[in-house]
Write a protein that holds these residues in place. Sequence first.
Motif, PDB file in Angstrom:
ATOM      1  N   PRO A 105       0.827  -1.214   0.000  1.00 51.36           N
ATOM      2  CA  PRO A 105       0.000   0.000   0.000  1.00 51.36           C
ATOM      3  C   PRO A 105       0.860   1.262   0.000  1.00 51.36           C
ATOM      4  CG  PRO A 105      -0.837  -1.575   1.597  1.00 51.36           C
ATOM      5  CD  PRO A 105       0.480  -2.108   1.111  1.00 51.36           C
ATOM      6  N   PRO A 106       0.457   2.275  -0.754  1.00 52.90           N
ATOM      7  CA  PRO A 106       1.252   3.513  -0.838  1.00 52.90           C
ATOM      8  C   PRO A 106       1.464   4.183   0.511  1.00 52.90           C
ATOM      9  CG  PRO A 106      -0.732   3.673  -2.211  1.00 52.90           C
ATOM     10  CD  PRO A 106      -0.735   2.333  -1.580  1.00 52.90           C
ATOM     11  N   GLU A 107       0.554   3.979   1.444  1.00 50.51           N
ATOM     12  CA  GLU A 107       0.633   4.620   2.755  1.00 50.51           C
ATOM     13  C   GLU A 107       1.622   3.941   3.696  1.00 50.51           C
ATOM     14  OE1 GLU A 107      -2.295   2.995   1.722  1.00 50.51           O
ATOM     15  OE2 GLU A 107      -3.094   4.710   0.656  1.00 50.51           O
ATOM     16  N   THR A 108       2.211   2.839   3.289  1.00 51.79           N
ATOM     17  CA  THR A 108       3.105   2.059   4.132  1.00 51.79           C
ATOM     18  C   THR A 108       4.378   2.842   4.440  1.00 51.79           C
ATOM     19  OG1 THR A 108       2.253   0.052   3.128  1.00 51.79           O
ATOM     20  CG2 THR A 108       4.347  -0.148   4.275  1.00 51.79           C
ATOM     21  N   SER A 109       4.870   2.700   5.670  1.00 51.44           N
ATOM     22  CA  SER A 109       6.106   3.386   6.057  1.00 51.44           C
ATOM     23  C   SER A 109       7.284   2.842   5.244  1.00 51.44           C
ATOM     24  CB  SER A 109       6.375   3.182   7.551  1.00 51.44           C
ATOM     25  OG  SER A 109       6.771   1.842   7.797  1.00 51.44           O
ATOM     26  N   THR A 110       8.317   3.638   5.147  1.00 50.77           N
ATOM     27  CA  THR A 110       9.509   3.244   4.403  1.00 50.77           C
ATOM     28  C   THR A 110      10.122   1.970   4.976  1.00 50.77           C
ATOM     29  OG1 THR A 110       9.934   5.551   3.872  1.00 50.77           O
ATOM     30  CG2 THR A 110      11.787   4.034   3.632  1.00 50.77           C
ATOM     31  N   GLN A 111      10.188   1.854   6.301  1.00 51.76           N
ATOM     32  CA  GLN A 111      10.774   0.677   6.932  1.00 51.76           C
ATOM     33  C   GLN A 111       9.955  -0.576   6.626  1.00 51.76           C
ATOM     34  OE1 GLN A 111       9.954   3.498   8.598  1.00 51.76           O
ATOM     35  NE2 GLN A 111      11.987   4.376   8.884  1.00 51.76           N
ATOM     36  N   ALA A 112       8.646  -0.502   6.766  1.00 52.69           N
ATOM     37  CA  ALA A 112       7.789  -1.654   6.487  1.00 52.69           C
ATOM     38  C   ALA A 112       7.850  -2.030   5.005  1.00 52.69           C
ATOM     39  CB  ALA A 112       6.350  -1.364   6.907  1.00 52.69           C
ATOM     40  N   ALA A 113       7.843  -1.037   4.123  1.00 48.11           N
ATOM     41  CA  ALA A 113       7.928  -1.311   2.688  1.00 48.11           C
ATOM     42  C   ALA A 113       9.243  -2.000   2.349  1.00 48.11           C
ATOM     43  CB  ALA A 113       7.776  -0.025   1.884  1.00 48.11           C
ATOM     44  N   GLY A 114      10.323  -1.573   2.960  1.00 49.37           N
ATOM     45  CA  GLY A 114      11.620  -2.204   2.729  1.00 49.37           C
ATOM     46  C   GLY A 114      11.616  -3.668   3.142  1.00 49.37           C
ATOM     47  N   ARG A 115      11.041  -3.956   4.306  1.00 47.41           N
ATOM     48  CA  ARG A 115      10.962  -5.354   4.764  1.00 47.41           C
ATOM     49  C   ARG A 115      10.110  -6.188   3.814  1.00 47.41           C
ATOM     50  NH1 ARG A 115      10.559  -2.672   9.900  1.00 47.41           N
ATOM     51  NH2 ARG A 115       8.286  -2.766   9.761  1.00 47.41           N
ATOM     52  N   LEU A 116       8.978  -5.636   3.396  1.00 47.42           N
ATOM     53  CA  LEU A 116       8.088  -6.369   2.490  1.00 47.42           C
ATOM     54  C   LEU A 116       8.728  -6.584   1.121  1.00 47.42           C
ATOM     55  CD1 LEU A 116       4.778  -4.645   3.527  1.00 47.42           C
ATOM     56  CD2 LEU A 116       5.233  -7.109   3.652  1.00 47.42           C
ATOM     57  N   MET A 117       9.442  -5.582   0.620  1.00 43.81           N
ATOM     58  CA  MET A 117      10.120  -5.734  -0.669  1.00 43.81           C
ATOM     59  C   MET A 117      11.183  -6.829  -0.589  1.00 43.81           C
ATOM     60  SD  MET A 117      10.346  -1.824  -2.004  1.00 43.81           S
ATOM     61  CE  MET A 117       9.977  -1.871  -3.748  1.00 43.81           C
ATOM     62  N   ALA A 118      11.929  -6.850   0.506  1.00 50.42           N
ATOM     63  CA  ALA A 118      12.952  -7.885   0.685  1.00 50.42           C
ATOM     64  C   ALA A 118      12.309  -9.264   0.788  1.00 50.42           C
ATOM     65  CB  ALA A 118      13.788  -7.588   1.926  1.00 50.42           C
ATOM     66  N   ALA A 119      11.241  -9.372   1.537  1.00 47.43           N
ATOM     67  CA  ALA A 119      10.581 -10.664   1.725  1.00 47.43           C
ATOM     68  C   ALA A 119       9.998 -11.191   0.424  1.00 47.43           C
ATOM     69  CB  ALA A 119       9.483 -10.545   2.784  1.00 47.43           C
ATOM     70  N   ALA A 120       9.406 -10.315  -0.373  1.00 47.08           N
ATOM     71  CA  ALA A 120       8.770 -10.759  -1.618  1.00 47.08           C
ATOM     72  C   ALA A 120       9.782 -11.077  -2.713  1.00 47.08           C
ATOM     73  CB  ALA A 120       7.814  -9.680  -2.125  1.00 47.08           C
TER      74      ALA A 120
END
Length: 177
Positions: A105-120
């Motif tokens: 989601p665009p509203e996601t924090s930078t830290q959470a987005a980074g973790r999700l990008m790495a996981a995916a």
Amino acid sequence: MPFRAPTARLALKTVSTSRGPLDGAWWPRSRDLADELSALADVLDPLSGRITRIAVNPTYWPTIPDSVPVNGRMVKVGWFTTELDPHKILLLSHTTGSWNLLVIPPETSTQAAGRLMAAASAGPPATASALMAAEHAFHGGSLADRPQDAAEARGDGDDASPYRAATAGRSRLITAR
């Protein structure tokens, strides 16, 4: 059509990584799907041989366009409510077959987005909804929606879950402003 600089925030599995339920992650800047899809497909099109069709789940998108411009041509956009995970997008191409991406989601924090990008993009196979649930379960809340079943993402509850392992992995990050 004039050249546009890439604006997609995208992380993809490396070429040597085996394909699974997800090939990476995409973090759009807004919920304007027409604009965001065009930017995403402009980046993936040269990597995949040619994007021919895009499918989304309409759950988190206010408007679904019929088609979007991609590198000077129009690409059809379809939607599926039950067949496609609400946290995933599917881009079909002539060469790679398909790109299955987690949509952060665009509203996601930078830290959470980074973790999700790495996981995916680097981790063991996991579904898009399972990764979203794991992010919420392990790190709490700056996501736009609440996952319904965090137990699915955690597996048997130990620290060796696919999400934990994935966030420690390597991936290829493609990002531009």
